[in-house]
Design a protein around this motif. Structure first.
Motif, short mmCIF file in Angstrom:
data_model
loop_
_atom_site.label_atom_id
_atom_site.label_comp_id
_atom_site.label_asym_id
_atom_site.label_seq_id
_atom_site.Cartn_x
_atom_site.Cartn_y
_atom_site.Cartn_z
N GLU A 231 38.14 40.94 40.12
CA GLU A 231 39.41 40.26 39.85
C GLU A 231 40.38 41.19 39.14
O GLU A 231 41.57 41.23 39.44
CB GLU A 231 39.13 39.03 38.99
CG GLU A 231 40.38 38.26 38.59
CD GLU A 231 40.08 37.17 37.56
OE1 GLU A 231 41.01 36.75 36.87
OE2 GLU A 231 38.90 36.76 37.46
N THR A 235 44.29 43.33 40.72
CA THR A 235 45.66 43.35 40.20
C THR A 235 46.33 44.71 40.38
O THR A 235 47.52 44.86 40.11
CB THR A 235 45.69 42.98 38.71
OG1 THR A 235 45.04 44.03 37.94
CG2 THR A 235 44.98 41.66 38.44
N ASP A 237 47.92 47.55 42.49
CA ASP A 237 48.51 47.91 43.77
C ASP A 237 48.76 49.42 43.75
O ASP A 237 49.90 49.87 43.60
CB ASP A 237 49.81 47.15 44.02
CG ASP A 237 49.57 45.69 44.33
OD1 ASP A 237 48.57 45.40 45.00
OD2 ASP A 237 50.38 44.85 43.90
N TRP A 258 42.67 44.73 28.93
CA TRP A 258 42.33 43.62 29.80
C TRP A 258 41.64 42.55 28.95
O TRP A 258 40.64 42.83 28.30
CB TRP A 258 41.42 44.09 30.93
CG TRP A 258 41.23 43.05 32.00
CD1 TRP A 258 40.13 42.28 32.24
CD2 TRP A 258 42.21 42.64 32.97
NE1 TRP A 258 40.35 41.43 33.30
CE2 TRP A 258 41.62 41.63 33.78
CE3 TRP A 258 43.53 43.02 33.23
CZ2 TRP A 258 42.30 41.01 34.83
CZ3 TRP A 258 44.19 42.41 34.28
CH2 TRP A 258 43.59 41.41 35.07
#
Length: 507
Positions: A231, A235, A237, A258
């Protein structure tokens, strides 16, 4: 709609003069679990006779103490590379035979696994660098689960003279666009042991009643949603439009806190380390991808710093499954196809990527991994739907002149034959490795994935034992193992910093 222009055939000789082709280099890193005869994970330590996993140049461990990683040097020919990989396998097999009945597991998807926390982390001694490697693995276990890390594969490292940073990133963009073809042609993990997904949601279908799960048209479950996915990393890209943007994306991931990892903390209440850092990535190698730009690093240097300072030196192809029908997991035909494929990725027009295309490529990868042999499967190309088989055959057709150029340099039709074999296999999906695996599981092993891989692993073990092996070769590898132990001891003796200070300075 984006179109991808094939290499200008009339300019091929100018782009690929003999001296460039002669400078092509490749090397292999091959992971393989150690398994017991009953098909369960071996929980024994890394065999001492194999030397130090920290410092041995050819034999180490990957995530787990139970997961061998066998590494070649850099080679000018495919044959020399495979020969060295075979010799490293031979020595490893002889050590395993001398110490018991363990064997190298020949599938990318793991053997029977114990509970997650029982899977042993790699151990690298008492030096700061060795401890950091173990703590990093502890962090991976907390973040993704230890089972996921037991997946094994082949990494193919490749370079060509005269390619600058922009050239390598152009290659990487095209590779990511066309990687579905490698997953289809060489994926060999359409099934797995149910112990791998125990307690996890999945879309796999049972095969028989013996604990085997599969995807009927799957090619490489290793590269799909059950493989190296998270997950947090979803995030990211990451753009491959150039070194500067790529480095900035990785730097952000290495410095961005995080929340879930901050909650976990660096240490547990007892003072033991949970992870190296609480950022989205602990270190660069945690970033999963089908291909990476790489550079040889200096001792203690961060990979990202090396790339920024000195540029891309080679690329690492990371999407190749172990072929359970091949003694060392890959053969020269596959390697020659990869060489031709990478040259095509380098020479073909390579427009910049963008967020929409990056998302489409991720979808293409998941579809191919789970359903790549499904008749009529459609992928996304430039915002349009295109059939996987038709697109793959279009790419393969464009490889022919590059194969001819390599064959003209090397003599014989080996590269053209590799391309022709790929074309034939794509037209007859039942001949692909993933289809052959399922057929063997069904027809010869009572629907048992573990039974099939146990059989292939034992056959491989016996094949390696039967190959010629001289006393001089044995002495050379024993000397290498002994030297690696002394090298580890020297590193440990030279340490002066407390580990926590070392960790803080490194991250």
């Amino acid at each position: 709609m984006l179109t991808f222009t094939p290499p200008d055939l009339s300019a091929l000789n100018a782009q690929l003069p003999p001296e460039r082709l002669l400078g092509m280099r490749r090397g292999i890193e091959k992971e393989s679990l150690r398994a017991r005869p009953d098909g369960q994970l071996a929980l024994t330590p890394h065999p001492a006779a194999l030397g130090s996993a920290l410092t041995h140049p050819h034999i180490t461990t990957d995530y787990s103490e139970s997961q061998l990683e066998l590494i070649t040097g850099v080679h000018a020919s495919v044959d020399a590379c495979l020969d060295e990989l075979t010799r490293v396998h031979q020595f490893t097999q002889r050590v395993l035979s001398s110490q018991g009945d363990e064997m190298m597991w020949v599938s990318s998807m793991p053997c029977g696994l114990p509970t997650d926390e029982t899977i042993p982390l790699g151990v690298y001694g008492n030096s700061n660098v060795g401890r950091a490697k173990s703590v990093y693995r502890m962090g991976l276990g907390h973040r993704y689960g230890r089972r996921m890390q037991t997946i094994s594969g082949i990494h193919y490292n490749w370079s060509l003279p005269g390619v600058d940073n922009d050239g390598y990133f152009a290659l990487i963009r095209n590779f990511r666009r066309h990687a579905f073809l490698l997953l289809t042609l060489f994926g060999a993990s359409p099934a797995l042991c149910s112990s791998f997904v125990e307690g996890r949601q999945h879309e796999l279908q049972p095969l028989g009643s013996g604990g085997t799960l599969h995807m009927p048209h799957g090619t490489s479950l290793r590269m799909g949603s059950l493989g190296y996915q998270s997950e947090a990393q979803a995030t990211l890209d990451v753009s491959y439009n150039g070194l500067e943007g790529y480095a900035a994306s990785l730097h952000d991931a290495l410095t961005r806190p995080w929340p879930a990892y901050e909650t976990l903390g660096i240490r547990n209440p007892g003072g033991d380390y949970n992870q190296l850092a609480t950022t989205l990535l602990q270190i660069e190698n945690e970033f999963y991808g089908t291909i990476r730009p790489k550079r040889v690093i200096f001792p203690g240097e961060r990979p990202l710093h090396a790339l920024r300072e000195r540029g891309v030196e080679y690329i690492e192809v990371r999407c190749m499954d172990l072929d359970p029908f091949e003694p060392v997991g890959i053969n020269t035909n596959t390697m020659r196809f990869i060489d031709v494929f990478l040259l095509h990725c380098l020479l073909a027009d390579s427009p910049p990527d963008n967020p929409a295309e990056i998302a489409a490529l991720a979808s293409n990868q998941r579809l191919t991994a789970a359903r790549g042999r499904e008749p009529g499967l459609m992928l996304s190309r430039g915002g349009q739907r295109v059939g996987l088989q038709a697109w793959g055959l279009e790419i393969i057709e464009q490889l022919a002149p590059i194969a001819d150029a390599l064959d003209a340099q090397n003599g014989g039709p080996a590269h053209r034959d590799a391309v022709a074999q790929a074309s034939a296999a794509l037209r007859a999906p039942e001949t692909l490795p993933s289809a052959r695996v399922l057929a063997a599981v069904r027809q010869q092993h009572d629907d048992s994935f573990v039974g099939f891989v146990r059989h292939q692993s034992l056959q491989t073990h016996q094949h390696l034992a039967g190959l010629p092996w001289t006393a001089q070769q044995q002495a050379r590898y024993e000397a290498m193992s002994g030297q690696s132990v002394r090298d580890q001891q020297a590193i440990e003796a030279a340490d002066s910093l407390p580990f926590e200070i070392y960790r803080q300075e490194y991250v």
